[in-house]
Design a protein around this motif. Sequence first.
Motif, PDB file in Angstrom:
ATOM      1  N   GLY A  33       0.814  -1.224   0.000  1.00  0.00           N
ATOM      2  CA  GLY A  33       0.000   0.000   0.000  1.00  0.00           C
ATOM      3  C   GLY A  33       0.836   1.257   0.000  1.00  0.00           C
ATOM      4  N   ALA A  34       1.962   1.195   0.737  1.00  0.00           N
ATOM      5  CA  ALA A  34       2.840   2.368   0.745  1.00  0.00           C
ATOM      6  C   ALA A  34       3.432   2.634  -0.637  1.00  0.00           C
ATOM      7  CB  ALA A  34       3.953   2.177   1.769  1.00  0.00           C
ATOM      8  N   ILE A  35       3.780   1.503  -1.325  1.00  0.00           N
ATOM      9  CA  ILE A  35       4.343   1.678  -2.683  1.00  0.00           C
ATOM     10  C   ILE A  35       3.301   2.305  -3.613  1.00  0.00           C
ATOM     11  CG2 ILE A  35       5.225   0.442  -4.700  1.00  0.00           C
ATOM     12  CD1 ILE A  35       6.535  -1.545  -2.740  1.00  0.00           C
ATOM     13  N   LEU A  36       2.065   1.788  -3.542  1.00  0.00           N
ATOM     14  CA  LEU A  36       1.010   2.355  -4.383  1.00  0.00           C
ATOM     15  C   LEU A  36       0.747   3.811  -4.044  1.00  0.00           C
ATOM     16  CD1 LEU A  36      -1.495  -0.652  -4.473  1.00  0.00           C
ATOM     17  CD2 LEU A  36       0.054   0.091  -6.283  1.00  0.00           C
ATOM     18  N   PHE A  37       0.678   4.123  -2.765  1.00  0.00           N
ATOM     19  CA  PHE A  37       0.431   5.505  -2.355  1.00  0.00           C
ATOM     20  C   PHE A  37       1.568   6.412  -2.769  1.00  0.00           C
ATOM     21  CE2 PHE A  37      -1.479   8.821  -0.019  1.00  0.00           C
ATOM     22  CZ  PHE A  37      -0.460   9.529   0.587  1.00  0.00           C
ATOM     23  N   TRP A  38       2.786   5.871  -2.639  1.00  0.00           N
ATOM     24  CA  TRP A  38       3.953   6.679  -3.024  1.00  0.00           C
ATOM     25  C   TRP A  38       3.963   6.981  -4.516  1.00  0.00           C
ATOM     26  CZ3 TRP A  38       8.192   5.355  -6.126  1.00  0.00           C
ATOM     27  CH2 TRP A  38       9.241   6.282  -6.149  1.00  0.00           C
ATOM     28  N   SER A  39       3.598   5.951  -5.334  1.00  0.00           N
ATOM     29  CA  SER A  39       3.565   6.172  -6.782  1.00  0.00           C
ATOM     30  C   SER A  39       2.501   7.187  -7.169  1.00  0.00           C
ATOM     31  CB  SER A  39       3.331   4.843  -7.507  1.00  0.00           C
ATOM     32  OG  SER A  39       2.059   4.314  -7.141  1.00  0.00           O
ATOM     33  N   LEU A  40       1.329   7.115  -6.536  1.00  0.00           N
ATOM     34  CA  LEU A  40       0.276   8.078  -6.845  1.00  0.00           C
ATOM     35  C   LEU A  40       0.636   9.485  -6.381  1.00  0.00           C
ATOM     36  CD1 LEU A  40      -2.904   5.972  -6.002  1.00  0.00           C
ATOM     37  CD2 LEU A  40      -1.974   6.508  -8.263  1.00  0.00           C
ATOM     38  N   SER A  41       1.192   9.549  -5.187  1.00  0.00           N
ATOM     39  CA  SER A  41       1.577  10.863  -4.674  1.00  0.00           C
ATOM     40  C   SER A  41       2.732  11.449  -5.471  1.00  0.00           C
ATOM     41  CB  SER A  41       1.944  10.765  -3.193  1.00  0.00           C
ATOM     42  OG  SER A  41       3.079   9.888  -3.038  1.00  0.00           O
ATOM     43  N   ARG A  42       3.580  10.603  -6.012  1.00  0.00           N
ATOM     44  CA  ARG A  42       4.689  11.112  -6.841  1.00  0.00           C
ATOM     45  C   ARG A  42       4.171  11.774  -8.112  1.00  0.00           C
ATOM     46  NH1 ARG A  42       9.716   7.577  -9.375  1.00  0.00           N
ATOM     47  NH2 ARG A  42      10.880   9.377 -10.191  1.00  0.00           N
ATOM     48  N   ARG A  43       3.111  11.200  -8.703  1.00  0.00           N
ATOM     49  CA  ARG A  43       2.546  11.804  -9.904  1.00  0.00           C
ATOM     50  C   ARG A  43       1.995  13.193  -9.611  1.00  0.00           C
ATOM     51  NH1 ARG A  43      -1.702   8.211 -12.979  1.00  0.00           N
ATOM     52  NH2 ARG A  43       0.190   6.913 -13.056  1.00  0.00           N
ATOM     53  N   ASP A  44       1.260  13.341  -8.492  1.00  0.00           N
ATOM     54  CA  ASP A  44       0.719  14.653  -8.137  1.00  0.00           C
ATOM     55  C   ASP A  44       1.820  15.638  -7.792  1.00  0.00           C
ATOM     56  OD1 ASP A  44      -2.124  13.162  -6.462  1.00  0.00           O
ATOM     57  OD2 ASP A  44      -1.798  13.648  -8.581  1.00  0.00           O
ATOM     58  N   SER A  45       2.833  15.134  -7.090  1.00  0.00           N
ATOM     59  CA  SER A  45       3.922  16.039  -6.702  1.00  0.00           C
ATOM     60  C   SER A  45       4.724  16.498  -7.909  1.00  0.00           C
ATOM     61  CB  SER A  45       4.839  15.338  -5.686  1.00  0.00           C
ATOM     62  OG  SER A  45       5.464  14.206  -6.308  1.00  0.00           O
ATOM     63  N   SER A  46       4.822  15.655  -8.957  1.00  0.00           N
ATOM     64  CA  SER A  46       5.520  16.074 -10.169  1.00  0.00           C
ATOM     65  C   SER A  46       4.784  17.219 -10.851  1.00  0.00           C
ATOM     66  CB  SER A  46       5.681  14.905 -11.127  1.00  0.00           C
ATOM     67  OG  SER A  46       4.397  14.462 -11.548  1.00  0.00           O
ATOM     68  N   LEU A  47       3.436  17.157 -10.788  1.00  0.00           N
ATOM     69  CA  LEU A  47       2.676  18.274 -11.359  1.00  0.00           C
ATOM     70  C   LEU A  47       2.933  19.543 -10.563  1.00  0.00           C
ATOM     71  CD1 LEU A  47      -0.699  16.489 -12.171  1.00  0.00           C
ATOM     72  CD2 LEU A  47       1.122  17.100 -13.754  1.00  0.00           C
ATOM     73  N   ASP A  48       2.951  19.430  -9.255  1.00  0.00           N
ATOM     74  CA  ASP A  48       3.186  20.601  -8.431  1.00  0.00           C
ATOM     75  C   ASP A  48       4.598  21.117  -8.620  1.00  0.00           C
ATOM     76  OD1 ASP A  48       1.209  19.280  -5.698  1.00  0.00           O
ATOM     77  OD2 ASP A  48       0.614  20.331  -7.522  1.00  0.00           O
ATOM     78  N   LEU A  49       5.546  20.183  -8.785  1.00  0.00           N
ATOM     79  CA  LEU A  49       6.924  20.607  -8.977  1.00  0.00           C
ATOM     80  C   LEU A  49       7.085  21.365 -10.294  1.00  0.00           C
ATOM     81  CD1 LEU A  49       9.801  20.564  -7.919  1.00  0.00           C
ATOM     82  CD2 LEU A  49      10.142  18.365  -9.077  1.00  0.00           C
ATOM     83  N   ASN A  50       6.401  20.887 -11.336  1.00  0.00           N
ATOM     84  CA  ASN A  50       6.451  21.626 -12.619  1.00  0.00           C
ATOM     85  C   ASN A  50       5.834  23.005 -12.485  1.00  0.00           C
ATOM     86  OD1 ASN A  50       7.656  19.493 -13.934  1.00  0.00           O
ATOM     87  ND2 ASN A  50       5.702  18.545 -14.515  1.00  0.00           N
ATOM     88  N   GLY A  51       4.761  23.099 -11.708  1.00  0.00           N
ATOM     89  CA  GLY A  51       4.148  24.404 -11.487  1.00  0.00           C
ATOM     90  C   GLY A  51       5.055  25.333 -10.730  1.00  0.00           C
TER      91      GLY A  51
END
Length: 389
Positions: A33-51
């Motif tokens: 579950g942590a791996i899945l949550f980390w992968s999903l949160s990484r996608r959102d954080s990449s969007l925020d990082l680009n912003g």
Amino acid sequence: MTNKPPSEPESSQRTALGFDEFIAILVAFTTIGAILFWSLSRRDSSLDLNGLLSPSSTPSSSVQPNQVLPSPTAKVEPNAVPKNVLPYSPSEPIVEPTTPSFPTNSATPSGAVLPSNQVIPTQSPQPPVSSSTEVESAIVSSALPLVTPAKQKSIIPPPIAFNDVPTDFWGRRFIDVLSSRGILKGFPDYSFRPNQPVNRAEFAAILQKAFEQKQSKTAIAFQDVPAKFWATPAIDQAISAGFLKGYPKQSFKPQQNISRVQVLVALASGLNLQAPTSPNKILSVYKDAKDIPAYATSKIAAATTNGLVVNYPNPQLLAPNKVASRAEVAAMIHQALVKQGKLQAIPSQNIVRRSNPPQQASPKISPEVLQTPKQNPNGKLSAGGSSQQ
């Protein structure tokens, strides 16, 4: 001792999971579950990082996932926000001098953060011309200057080739000049009918088109000219300009054919031609001068002196009482316009040119001329004589 079959092996009893095994399974699921949550949160954080790394974002501002930034413009509903289009904000700092600035990513009311801004080109496209003022300014600033003539030149159309006016017709050039200027017109069948007589109403209409006449202020109410007659305005102008006159009892006789002498008298009167001092001497050029009416003697002499008379086929025959034809009227109207300087003269043998030459004194003959001429052997006259070869 009795032989017995071997006994079946007893089934192993299920033992309950131990505490260690339960912890291991929990850790495994937690890891997945942590791996899945980390992968999903990484996608959102990449969007925020680009912003955050966008060129239009300010270093001091940070966007939280649940933070809603105030929009400088009116609020836009989620369904009304077009894709990849951000509202214009004049309060943001300008990165490039010619590049309009856009605000940072503003969150929608639901908390979702919009994608990063698109890169704005350094040179904004020129807006299309939408008003007449801008169109005129664009035309003025064009490379080719617009040249407007100061005065519009009158274009004279070519003469009409009438089917009943041959090339060698004596009045062809007079007809061509007047027809090209609209003074005389032909008939619907492309004919001119040069030998057809002209009545007084038609002659008044020709005068109206040929000469610049002032409007009549006090028109004469002729009894034989109805108010709605087609030539009434032309008749009124011809009377007021002095070209024509009426008959007694307030009659004009518009349908009466006009004679050659009446045409010449009308032109001499309208042009105010001065009568010569000895009209009879001027009229001696005509073999039929005795046929000229007494009232028209001075007018015909003035018309002859100024080159208005055109006789065909014999220039020495005036034929004053003959009905004027359309070709003869065209020739005389043309000569009147030449007299006014409005048309160029046309060389013609049918134009009568008669002036009153001044009296010349007889030359004095010297005594040498009166001497008897001497004849040479070769037949020529000598001293004091004249020879013609």
